[in-house]
Design a protein around this motif. Structure first.
Motif, PDB file in Angstrom:
ATOM      1  N   PHE A 154     -98.015 -86.269 -32.760  1.00 45.50           N
ATOM      2  CA  PHE A 154     -98.551 -85.154 -31.759  1.00 45.50           C
ATOM      3  C   PHE A 154     -98.521 -83.878 -32.333  1.00 45.50           C
ATOM      4  O   PHE A 154     -99.539 -83.103 -31.839  1.00 45.50           O
ATOM      5  N   ILE A 155     -97.843 -83.424 -33.457  1.00 46.14           N
ATOM      6  CA  ILE A 155     -97.743 -82.001 -33.825  1.00 46.14           C
ATOM      7  C   ILE A 155     -98.645 -82.104 -35.013  1.00 46.14           C
ATOM      8  O   ILE A 155     -98.062 -82.776 -36.169  1.00 46.14           O
ATOM      9  N   PRO A 156     -99.675 -81.422 -35.413  1.00 42.48           N
ATOM     10  CA  PRO A 156    -100.432 -81.234 -36.539  1.00 42.48           C
ATOM     11  C   PRO A 156     -99.461 -80.308 -37.593  1.00 42.48           C
ATOM     12  O   PRO A 156     -98.675 -79.607 -37.209  1.00 42.48           O
ATOM     13  N   LYS A 157     -99.943 -80.210 -38.856  1.00 40.91           N
ATOM     14  CA  LYS A 157     -99.218 -79.519 -39.813  1.00 40.91           C
ATOM     15  C   LYS A 157     -99.445 -78.101 -39.422  1.00 40.91           C
ATOM     16  O   LYS A 157     -98.475 -77.323 -39.870  1.00 40.91           O
ATOM     17  N   ASP A 158    -100.204 -77.390 -38.830  1.00 48.07           N
ATOM     18  CA  ASP A 158    -100.287 -76.167 -38.354  1.00 48.07           C
ATOM     19  C   ASP A 158     -99.793 -75.775 -36.987  1.00 48.07           C
ATOM     20  O   ASP A 158     -99.918 -74.805 -36.389  1.00 48.07           O
ATOM     21  N   GLY A 159     -99.472 -76.754 -36.216  1.00 47.17           N
ATOM     22  CA  GLY A 159     -98.773 -76.617 -35.006  1.00 47.17           C
ATOM     23  C   GLY A 159     -97.571 -75.723 -34.669  1.00 47.17           C
ATOM     24  O   GLY A 159     -96.724 -75.910 -35.720  1.00 47.17           O
ATOM     25  N   ALA A 160     -97.544 -75.025 -33.839  1.00 51.41           N
ATOM     26  CA  ALA A 160     -96.371 -74.125 -33.564  1.00 51.41           C
ATOM     27  C   ALA A 160     -95.297 -74.798 -32.725  1.00 51.41           C
ATOM     28  O   ALA A 160     -95.993 -75.373 -31.527  1.00 51.41           O
ATOM     29  N   PHE A 161     -94.219 -74.872 -32.931  1.00 48.80           N
ATOM     30  CA  PHE A 161     -93.314 -75.769 -32.303  1.00 48.80           C
ATOM     31  C   PHE A 161     -92.047 -75.225 -31.985  1.00 48.80           C
ATOM     32  O   PHE A 161     -90.877 -75.481 -32.220  1.00 48.80           O
ATOM     33  N   PRO A 162     -91.873 -74.069 -31.022  1.00 45.41           N
ATOM     34  CA  PRO A 162     -90.703 -73.427 -30.346  1.00 45.41           C
ATOM     35  C   PRO A 162     -89.901 -74.574 -29.823  1.00 45.41           C
ATOM     36  O   PRO A 162     -90.522 -75.516 -29.210  1.00 45.41           O
ATOM     37  N   VAL A 163     -88.795 -74.123 -29.550  1.00 43.51           N
ATOM     38  CA  VAL A 163     -87.694 -75.162 -28.887  1.00 43.51           C
ATOM     39  C   VAL A 163     -87.108 -74.314 -27.898  1.00 43.51           C
ATOM     40  O   VAL A 163     -86.494 -73.121 -27.974  1.00 43.51           O
ATOM     41  N   LYS A 164     -86.929 -75.052 -26.628  1.00 42.75           N
ATOM     42  CA  LYS A 164     -86.054 -74.580 -25.566  1.00 42.75           C
ATOM     43  C   LYS A 164     -85.462 -75.660 -24.741  1.00 42.75           C
ATOM     44  O   LYS A 164     -85.860 -77.036 -24.899  1.00 42.75           O
ATOM     45  N   GLY A 165     -84.390 -75.590 -24.061  1.00 39.30           N
ATOM     46  CA  GLY A 165     -83.791 -76.927 -23.339  1.00 39.30           C
ATOM     47  C   GLY A 165     -82.347 -76.177 -22.790  1.00 39.30           C
ATOM     48  O   GLY A 165     -82.212 -74.995 -22.607  1.00 39.30           O
ATOM     49  N   PHE A 166     -81.684 -77.241 -22.213  1.00 38.91           N
ATOM     50  CA  PHE A 166     -80.459 -76.979 -21.678  1.00 38.91           C
ATOM     51  C   PHE A 166     -79.632 -78.080 -21.795  1.00 38.91           C
ATOM     52  O   PHE A 166     -79.901 -79.266 -22.360  1.00 38.91           O
ATOM     53  N   SER A 167     -78.214 -77.829 -21.625  1.00 33.84           N
ATOM     54  CA  SER A 167     -77.122 -78.875 -21.710  1.00 33.84           C
ATOM     55  C   SER A 167     -76.158 -78.726 -20.259  1.00 33.84           C
ATOM     56  O   SER A 167     -75.921 -77.784 -20.046  1.00 33.84           O
ATOM     57  N   LEU A 168     -75.867 -79.937 -20.024  1.00 32.85           N
ATOM     58  CA  LEU A 168     -75.005 -80.232 -18.835  1.00 32.85           C
ATOM     59  C   LEU A 168     -73.890 -81.115 -18.981  1.00 32.85           C
ATOM     60  O   LEU A 168     -74.388 -82.359 -19.381  1.00 32.85           O
ATOM     61  N   ASN A 169     -72.881 -80.895 -18.846  1.00 31.68           N
ATOM     62  CA  ASN A 169     -71.519 -81.723 -18.799  1.00 31.68           C
ATOM     63  C   ASN A 169     -71.616 -82.629 -20.185  1.00 31.68           C
ATOM     64  O   ASN A 169     -71.237 -83.685 -20.316  1.00 31.68           O
ATOM     65  N   SER A 170     -71.803 -81.848 -21.232  1.00 32.46           N
ATOM     66  CA  SER A 170     -72.018 -82.770 -22.635  1.00 32.46           C
ATOM     67  C   SER A 170     -71.243 -81.788 -23.512  1.00 32.46           C
ATOM     68  O   SER A 170     -70.902 -80.599 -23.533  1.00 32.46           O
ATOM     69  N   ALA A 171     -70.687 -82.402 -24.855  1.00 31.39           N
ATOM     70  CA  ALA A 171     -70.050 -81.961 -25.589  1.00 31.39           C
ATOM     71  C   ALA A 171     -70.672 -80.776 -26.576  1.00 31.39           C
ATOM     72  O   ALA A 171     -70.163 -79.707 -26.955  1.00 31.39           O
ATOM     73  N   LEU A 172     -71.982 -80.881 -26.644  1.00 29.76           N
ATOM     74  CA  LEU A 172     -73.002 -79.926 -27.145  1.00 29.76           C
ATOM     75  C   LEU A 172     -73.280 -79.128 -26.384  1.00 29.76           C
ATOM     76  O   LEU A 172     -74.338 -79.198 -25.497  1.00 29.76           O
ATOM     77  N   HIS A 173     -72.821 -78.004 -26.167  1.00 30.58           N
ATOM     78  CA  HIS A 173     -73.007 -77.002 -24.818  1.00 30.58           C
ATOM     79  C   HIS A 173     -73.539 -75.644 -25.365  1.00 30.58           C
ATOM     80  O   HIS A 173     -74.141 -74.907 -24.560  1.00 30.58           O
ATOM     81  N   SER A 174     -73.752 -75.503 -26.717  1.00 28.73           N
ATOM     82  CA  SER A 174     -74.248 -74.156 -27.091  1.00 28.73           C
ATOM     83  C   SER A 174     -75.688 -74.436 -27.194  1.00 28.73           C
ATOM     84  O   SER A 174     -76.305 -75.315 -28.074  1.00 28.73           O
TER      85      SER A 174
END
Length: 382
Positions: free
Chosen positions: A86-106
């Motif tokens: 999906f992402i070509p070698k020059d693609g910009a791929f910022p990351v965002k998201g959320f966590s609920l009721n999980s050990a990984l909460h940061s």
């Protein structure tokens, strides 16, 4: 390319409407969860969904789901996914998201791990230690719920509620996707007279016009995936052509009124931007003196809540006065009012025939639905 799995986030309470939209579009594998709906389709459906959906918030491609109780789980699970498809070698791929009721909460830590894992995979595939990220946007979203991670790509860019017609709004605007949901829940399909006596910037009436005309709400805007190299531009041409072929012609009685002249001017400008100015009539009017003589029709409206725009007592007086105004309506009318006020029914003067829980942003509301029936004294009665 194999079939894609799409995730359509929705406002809470709207999931069933979005699922119905997807079924009408002949999407496969429609499945509902709280706040989101899943379906399957091909690359061409990226355009169809973005252009046609009225109540979905955005269109995401699900790349994979896996257990993630540790950062190592998250890193390895993310790196194993086919990002290079999906992402070509020059693609910009910022990351965002959320966590609920999980050990990984940061959230910042999870963002960093996902970013590193994707960069590791792409760097190995493209034989580059550092990726330039100076091309098109491939926004990555993650959700971690009960220690299960889902990784997605956002095809929409700006949320689908941003139709492109509301360049200027008024205070406390109603999201376009929620306005469309209210219109659909009212049962309006273009045949009845339609009124919004608290029209504000005109969103409900404009969405009603788009529904009556069956005009795709995304035709006047752009989407992130239009710049994706692997997605042929023809799918957008075909998607727009299909959407326009589905439009109806007709004369519709759609009216919006507001006591604020500046709001009415904004509503009129927004109708022009939405290409429905010939279908909707806006005017300065006081909802407390609202009346219509047609034997049937629908009111769909979002009066002030008394939380931001007005004091609670003022809002209650307005509800009471508007309730009295609607007593004179013929018995074929249906009223749909969105409010977060816990005492709305008491102040309006009648218990709703139906109530539907919806959220206006983070504000918990009810859509109070009334079928007008004439009592012995002319009051609305059950």
């Amino acid at each position: 390319m194999e079939k894609l799995t799409f995730v359509i986030p929705t406002l809470l309470g709207v999931e069933g409407l979005t699922a119905n939209e997807l079924r009408r579009m002949n999407m496969e594998g429609v499945r509902v969860e709280n706040g989101r709906v899943f379906c399957q389709g091909g690359p061409q459906d990226i355009a169809r969904l973005n252009l046609q959906l009225r109540t979905g918030e955005r269109v995401l491609i699900l790349l994979g789901t896996f257990p993630a109780q540790t950062f190592e789980d998250l890193f390895q699970g993310t790196r194993a996914l086919p990002w290079d498809n999906f992402i070509p070698k020059d693609g910009a791929f910022p990351v965002k998201g959320f966590s609920l009721n999980s050990a990984l909460h940061s959230i910042p830590a999870c963002q960093s791990i996902v970013k590193k894992a994707v960069a590791t995979r792409l760097g190995q595939v493209y034989h580059q230690e550092t990726l330039p990220e100076n091309g098109a946007l491939y926004q990555i979203q993650f959700s971690i719920m009960k220690d299960v991670a889902s990784l997605m790509l956002d095809t929409s860019g700006a949320g689908l509620y941003k139709r492109g017609y509301r360049a200027v709004g008024v205070a406390a605007p109603l999201r376009e996707t929620l306005a469309a949901a209210m219109v659909l829940l009212s049962g309006y399909r273009g045949r009845d007279p339609f009124c919004d006596p608290f029209c504000g910037s005109g969103t409900i009436a404009i969405e009603a016009a788009l529904i009556a005309k069956n005009r795709a709400p995304g035709l006047n805007r752009t989407f992130a995936a239009q710049k994706w190299a692997w997605l042929p531009s023809q799918v957008w041409v075909d998607g727009a052509g299909e959407a326009m072929d589905l439009e109806f012609d007709g004369d519709y009685d759609i009216w919006g009124g507001d006591i604020d002249p500046s709001a009415v001017r904004i509503a009129q400008d927004n109708a022009v931007k939405a290409d429905v100015e010939d279908l909707v009539h806006f005017e300065v009017a006081d909802a407390r003196s609202f009346s219509r003589q047609e034997p049937y029709g629908r009111i769909v409206t979002n009066p002030p809540y008394g939380e931001r725009l007005m004091e609670k007592q003022e809002a209650e007086e307005l509800y009471r006065d508007f309730g009295r105004a609607t007593e004179g309506l013929p018995s074929g009318w249906r009223i749909n009012l969105l409010s977060s006020h816990t005492e709305f029914e008491r102040t309006f003067g009648r218990t709703a025939d139906k109530k539907r829980k919806l959220y206006n942003g983070m504000i918990k509301c009810d859509l109070f639905q009334y079928d007008v029936k004439r009592g012995k004294k002319g009051r609305i009665s059950g």
